[in-house]
Design a protein around this motif. Structure first.
Motif: not given
Lengths: 219, 256, 56
Positions: A51-63
């Protein structure tokens, strides 16, 4: 080059958005997870790294759409690319500045969210380490997507769609390394080194392709 | 210009003229269509007569439409990658047309590979979807296709669109080995002890020949559709250009 | 002939046939639409650039 880096950093920090929104998004995803899977602490700690890594991935992508957008809108992107420094170096510096203000805060925020997911110290440390060496790869791969979608309306969403398949290897190796750090038989070093290799490989390829795309799309 | 190049290269450049291409397409499409139908007829006949497989029973019949679809999904992307090089490196005018025409076809084949793979997997493994290495890679390929299609539709300006689509196609192409490697890695990590791979059975001639004929049929079908789609794209651009000129020239266009 | 697996084999073939047929139909309809557009444009007087050059 250092002047460019300080400029980028100052700009990114002034708009302030990147780090704050990224971490906020990180918090949001981690917070809604228990609503979806239930508050069972053991389950949460098991899926925590994922879950942490999915969030990190998405947060990076959306920024990522902010990587070139501001400069493209006021025309300074063209000036930067035509300036004395090679375009690839310019893009590389922008990526580094972007990572420092978007990716790195996520890494730093990881322990807090790891605790929310009832993860133990080795798991949290592993996620932090993999995020540290893996999130640059996301930025560099994403730079190509950002260059291609730079002046599109709704470009951010399209960027995420285009880049997501390309960063799947990062996710795979990162989570695999984390599991390796926690559960003994699985290896840690192999996937970790592969992560480093990905970041290094795309540190060259990403800015190169992004710079070429930007230079040939202006006007 | 192309004196030093091989004859085939100069022929590619001869085709750079859209009208010449349209004429060639008009001649080739019916031939390919007939060949496609013949190949399908032969392949289906041979396939449906094949005996049951020792392990997989009659579901081996699904292999005859799953494997060619997966093979075409990948071949189509390779064609797109070569065409993308044509856009970026050689500036061939029809290269971008080729990429745009191929993308929806590739997505369709990828979708078929997934659906038939799922229908093949359910009787084998009891679930509709299994995250095995191959199906997962095909799913990722589908996402890549759809991303390219979305990108192509989002960019208005034709030359920017051509370049961007070509860049994304090539970056995807470079990444496919990496993705494949990582998915295989991931799969071996998580694979339970006794899962058999969703693989074609031992390739006895009685299975191999229908498979090859069906693969040929699918390939011919692809090229028929690709030419049709390229033709449509060329015509679409013509319509667009004429409309723009009509709007810009107003009645002056009629006078001349 | 298909045994128990007919419920999987038949849908697989049917869906494949439907998708492939839809592709052909879609391409063919697009072709017709484009030809219609071109006819319409020619009738309303618009000319292709190369045709215009030829008339000069």
């Amino acid at each position: 080059m250092r002047a460019l880096l300080t400029r980028e950093l100052r700009l990114a920090l002034r708009t302030g958005g990147g780090a704050f929104y990224g971490v906020l998004f990180f918090l949001a995803v981690v917070s809604i997870t228990p609503f979806a899977v239930g508050p069972d602490l053991k389950l949460l700690s098991t899926i925590g790294p994922a879950i942490l890594w999915i969030s990190i991935l998405l947060a990076n992508l959306l920024g990522l759409d902010r990587l070139f957008q501001a400069d493209s809108e006021d025309g300074s992107l063209d000036l930067l690319l035509l300036g004395p420094h090679p375009a690839t170096a310019v893009v590389l510096v922008k990526c580094i500045a972007h990572w420092l203000t978007t990716g790195l805060p996520l890494v730093i925020a990881t322990p807090v969210f790891g605790l929310l997911m009832n993860m133990q110290a080795p798991a949290i440390a592993a996620v932090m380490a993999t995020a540290l060496v893996g999130s640059p790869a996301i930025t560099f791969i994403g730079a190509v997507g950002a260059a291609v979608t730079v002046s599109l309306p709704r470009g951010g969403l399209l960027l995420a769609i285009v880049v997501l398949p390309l960063v799947i290897p990062v996710l795979i190796f990162a989570v695999s390394a984390t599991h390796g750090a926690v559960a003994d038989p699985a290896p840690f070093t192999a996937p970790f080194l592969l992560l480093c290799a990905l970041s290094l490989f795309f540190a060259v390829l990403g800015p190169l392709i992004a710079a070429w795309t930007l230079r040939h799309s202006t006007g | 210009m192309s004196d030093a190049a091989a004859p085939s290269a100069s022929r590619l450049w001869d085709l750079a003229n859209p009208t010449r291409f349209l004429n060639l397409a008009a001649r080739l499409i019916p031939i390919l269509a007939v060949a496609t139908i013949a190949a399908f007829a032969a392949g289906l006949y041979m396939g449906l007569r094949a005996p049951e497989d020792y392990q997989q029973g009659s579901t081996v019949l699904i292999m005859f439409i799953h494997v060619p679809a997966a093979w075409l999904a990948m071949m189509c992307y390779s064609l797109m990658a070569v065409s993308a090089l044509g856009t970026l490196v050689w500036r061939h005018p029809l290269a971008d047309v080729s990429v745009r025409a191929a993308a929806p076809l590739g997505a369709a084949f990828t979708f078929l590979a997934l659906v038939t793979g799922s229908l093949w997997g359910k009787p084998m493994w009891g679930t509709w979807w299994v995250w095995d290495a191959r199906l997962t890679s095909v799913l990722v390929l589908l996402i890549i296709y759809l991303g390219i299609i979305a990108l192509a539709r989002a960019i208005e300006e034709p030359s920017t669109a051509a370049r961007s689509v070509a860049v994304v196609t090539l970056v995807g192409f470079i990444n496919i080995p990496i993705i494949k490697f990582s998915v295989d890695w991931w799969n071996t990590l998580h694979q339970p002890a006794s899962v058999s791979r969703l693989a074609p059975p031992a390739m006895d001639a009685v299975f191999l020949y229908p498979l090859l004929v069906m693969s040929a049929a699918y390939t011919l079908f692809f090229f028929t559709c690709h030419l049709m789609a390229m033709r449509n794209e060329i015509l679409r651009r013509r319509v667009r250009t004429m409309r723009i000129q009509a709007a810009a020239g107003g009645s002056a266009a009629d006078v001349r | 002939m298909f045994g128990d697996y007919a419920g999987f084999i038949v849908p697989a073939y049917v869906i494949s046939a439907l998708v492939l047929a839809s592709l052909i139909v879609w391409l063919w309809l697009q072709h017709r639409a484009r030809l219609r557009d071109l006819d319409e444009l020619e009738r309303s007087g618009a000319r292709r650039r190369s045709a215009m050059k030829g008339e000069r």
